[in-house]
Design a protein around this motif. Structure first.
Motif, PDB file in Angstrom:
ATOM      1  N   SER A  92       0.835  -1.200   0.000  1.00  0.00           N
ATOM      2  CA  SER A  92       0.000   0.000   0.000  1.00  0.00           C
ATOM      3  C   SER A  92       0.866   1.245   0.000  1.00  0.00           C
ATOM      4  O   SER A  92       1.977   1.257   0.544  1.00  0.00           O
ATOM      5  N   TYR A  93       0.353   2.280  -0.643  1.00  0.00           N
ATOM      6  CA  TYR A  93       0.946   3.606  -0.629  1.00  0.00           C
ATOM      7  C   TYR A  93      -0.094   4.538  -0.002  1.00  0.00           C
ATOM      8  O   TYR A  93      -1.026   4.960  -0.684  1.00  0.00           O
ATOM      9  N   ASN A  94       0.080   4.828   1.283  1.00  0.00           N
ATOM     10  CA  ASN A  94      -0.935   5.558   2.029  1.00  0.00           C
ATOM     11  C   ASN A  94      -2.262   4.802   1.936  1.00  0.00           C
ATOM     12  O   ASN A  94      -2.349   3.668   2.351  1.00  0.00           O
ATOM     13  N   LYS A  95      -3.274   5.391   1.310  1.00  0.00           N
ATOM     14  CA  LYS A  95      -4.571   4.729   1.217  1.00  0.00           C
ATOM     15  C   LYS A  95      -4.723   3.890  -0.057  1.00  0.00           C
ATOM     16  O   LYS A  95      -5.702   3.160  -0.205  1.00  0.00           O
TER      17      LYS A  95
ATOM     18  N   LYS B 174       1.190  -5.446 -11.560  1.00  0.00           N
ATOM     19  CA  LYS B 174       2.158  -6.429 -12.053  1.00  0.00           C
ATOM     20  C   LYS B 174       3.600  -6.023 -11.716  1.00  0.00           C
ATOM     21  O   LYS B 174       4.360  -6.814 -11.149  1.00  0.00           O
ATOM     22  N   THR B 175       3.957  -4.800 -12.084  1.00  0.00           N
ATOM     23  CA  THR B 175       5.333  -4.342 -11.857  1.00  0.00           C
ATOM     24  C   THR B 175       5.643  -4.250 -10.368  1.00  0.00           C
ATOM     25  O   THR B 175       6.743  -4.608  -9.931  1.00  0.00           O
ATOM     26  N   THR B 176       4.698  -3.798  -9.571  1.00  0.00           N
ATOM     27  CA  THR B 176       4.898  -3.728  -8.123  1.00  0.00           C
ATOM     28  C   THR B 176       5.183  -5.110  -7.552  1.00  0.00           C
ATOM     29  O   THR B 176       6.105  -5.296  -6.750  1.00  0.00           O
TER      30      THR B 176
ATOM     31  N   ALA C  85       7.531  -5.035   0.845  1.00  0.00           N
ATOM     32  CA  ALA C  85       6.096  -5.310   0.915  1.00  0.00           C
ATOM     33  C   ALA C  85       5.530  -4.700   2.190  1.00  0.00           C
ATOM     34  O   ALA C  85       6.244  -4.507   3.181  1.00  0.00           O
ATOM     35  N   THR C  86       4.245  -4.395   2.173  1.00  0.00           N
ATOM     36  CA  THR C  86       3.570  -3.930   3.388  1.00  0.00           C
ATOM     37  C   THR C  86       3.353  -5.105   4.338  1.00  0.00           C
ATOM     38  O   THR C  86       3.578  -5.007   5.542  1.00  0.00           O
ATOM     39  N   SER C  87       2.939  -6.237   3.767  1.00  0.00           N
ATOM     40  CA  SER C  87       2.795  -7.472   4.546  1.00  0.00           C
ATOM     41  C   SER C  87       2.724  -8.653   3.589  1.00  0.00           C
ATOM     42  O   SER C  87       2.610  -8.486   2.378  1.00  0.00           O
ATOM     43  N   GLY C  88       2.796  -9.848   4.157  1.00  0.00           N
ATOM     44  CA  GLY C  88       2.792 -11.057   3.340  1.00  0.00           C
ATOM     45  C   GLY C  88       4.172 -11.698   3.309  1.00  0.00           C
ATOM     46  O   GLY C  88       5.098 -11.257   3.998  1.00  0.00           O
TER      47      GLY C  88
ATOM     48  N   ALA D  31      12.302 -14.877   1.095  1.00  0.00           N
ATOM     49  CA  ALA D  31      12.952 -13.811   0.331  1.00  0.00           C
ATOM     50  C   ALA D  31      13.155 -12.546   1.146  1.00  0.00           C
ATOM     51  O   ALA D  31      14.084 -11.775   0.891  1.00  0.00           O
ATOM     52  N   PHE D  32      12.298 -12.293   2.130  1.00  0.00           N
ATOM     53  CA  PHE D  32      12.416 -11.077   2.928  1.00  0.00           C
ATOM     54  C   PHE D  32      13.481 -11.212   4.007  1.00  0.00           C
ATOM     55  O   PHE D  32      14.144 -10.238   4.367  1.00  0.00           O
TER      56      PHE D  32
END
Length: 315
Positions: free
Chosen positions: A10-13, A40-42, A53-56, A65-66
């Motif tokens: 996410s980017y802000n909202k 896709k690119t994100t 990533a924000t989460s996951g 990978a993180f």
């Protein structure tokens, strides 16, 4: 090879990637399909460690990978949609420079650079300056660079963007060759017909969500449950229409001057009987076959159906 679990970005909202889960097995040739802004690119940049990533979670070759970013990069070769400018590098120097960044032995780098230039059909350009190459040649050189450390996973973001038809064919042949050599490939592209010729499986993204994913043939079958059949008719369209209207559970989708398209969930024996009935009634049938959608029409159907569901929820 790649396992993505409940990925959010996410980017802000604004939610760029919304609860994406995906599995891509080793040796697969996977295509990301979706309109601009679909995510896709994100997703690709998160997988390649270029964006947090924000989460996951993301697992590559069984590793987190993180938690293991440096280790994971050994498994990934990344080809962006924009090559960049390298005014003072010759082609062979460009590859040798990246080989040194990967910590490879100088002698091995020279041999590997030559082998990769031959693989991407740029051996005769080794002494040319990179910025003088055509866009297609630059993209193939970028693929060679991404292969310097022999990654298991090759990720390409719009590699055919801006290429002329010949360069696109050369890129397609190169990627199919790499896949046949055992590389797992993930590619995003707007050229859907090209993806259909290369990919074994696809994922359709829309508004940050993975709408559907799987083997291309399985998705086709799931979207073609009504079994559309095209009937070419040289003479007797009106007679054929009368007969077809009498058949239970058969829907006439369209009637043309020299043909009819129907949807009919029936086995081959029933379809053969229907064909025999038409011919027996004097209808001159020139063709009778199940209609398979290409990737473009399949993509349009999936996104249109999703749009209808989204609109219904909003209302």
């Amino acid at each position: 090879m790649l396992q993505i679990n409940h990925l959010f970005k996410s980017y802000n909202k604004f939610l760029a990637v919304n609860n994406l889960s995906l599995h891509i097995p080793e040796g697969d040739f996977f295509g990301f399909v979706g309109p601009n802004g679909a995510g896709k690119t994100t997703t690709i940049r998160i997988v390649c460690g270029l964006l947090p990533a924000t989460s996951g979670s993301v697992y590559i070759n069984g590793q987190d990978a993180f938690a293991n970013r440096k280790t994971i990069k050994r498994f990934i070769g990344y080809v962006p949609d924009f090559f960049g400018v390298y005014e003072n590098f010759k082609v062979k120097e460009y590859l040798e420079f990246y080989g040194s960044l990967y910590g490879l032995d100088p002698v091995a780098i020279k041999k590997l650079s030559g082998d990769l230039l031959e693989l991407v059909n740029l051996s005769d350009k080794s002494e040319d300056y990179v910025d003088l190459l055509s866009r297609g040649m630059k993209q193939r050189l970028c693929v060679a660079r991404a292969l310097m450390h022999n990654p298991k996973l090759l990720v390409l973001d719009e590699p055919s963007s801006g290429l002329d038809p010949r360069a696109r064919v050369e890129m397609k042949e190169l990627l199919l060759n790499l896949n046949s050599l055992g590389k797992t490939i993930i590619i995003s592209s707007h050229i859907l017909s090209e993806l259909a010729e290369m990919c074994t499986s696809i994922g359709v993204m829309d508004h940050g969500q993975l709408v559907t994913a799987g083997l291309l043939e399985d998705i086709r079958k799931s979207m073609n449950q009504d079994h559309r059949i095209q009937i070419g008719i040289s003479r007797g369209v009106e007679k054929a229409t009368e007969i077809l209207k009498e058949v239970p559970d058969l829907k006439i989708q369209s009637v043309m001057e020299h043909g009819i398209i129907i949807s009919y969930d029936a086995d081959d024996e029933t379809l053969n009987a229907l064909l025999g009935r038409l011919i027996g009634a004097g209808v001159m049938v020139s063709e009778f076959h199940k209609q398979e959608e290409n990737l473009e029409s399949l993509f349009m159907r999936i996104t249109e159906e999703r749009k209808g569901v989204t609109n219904a929820v909003i209302q």
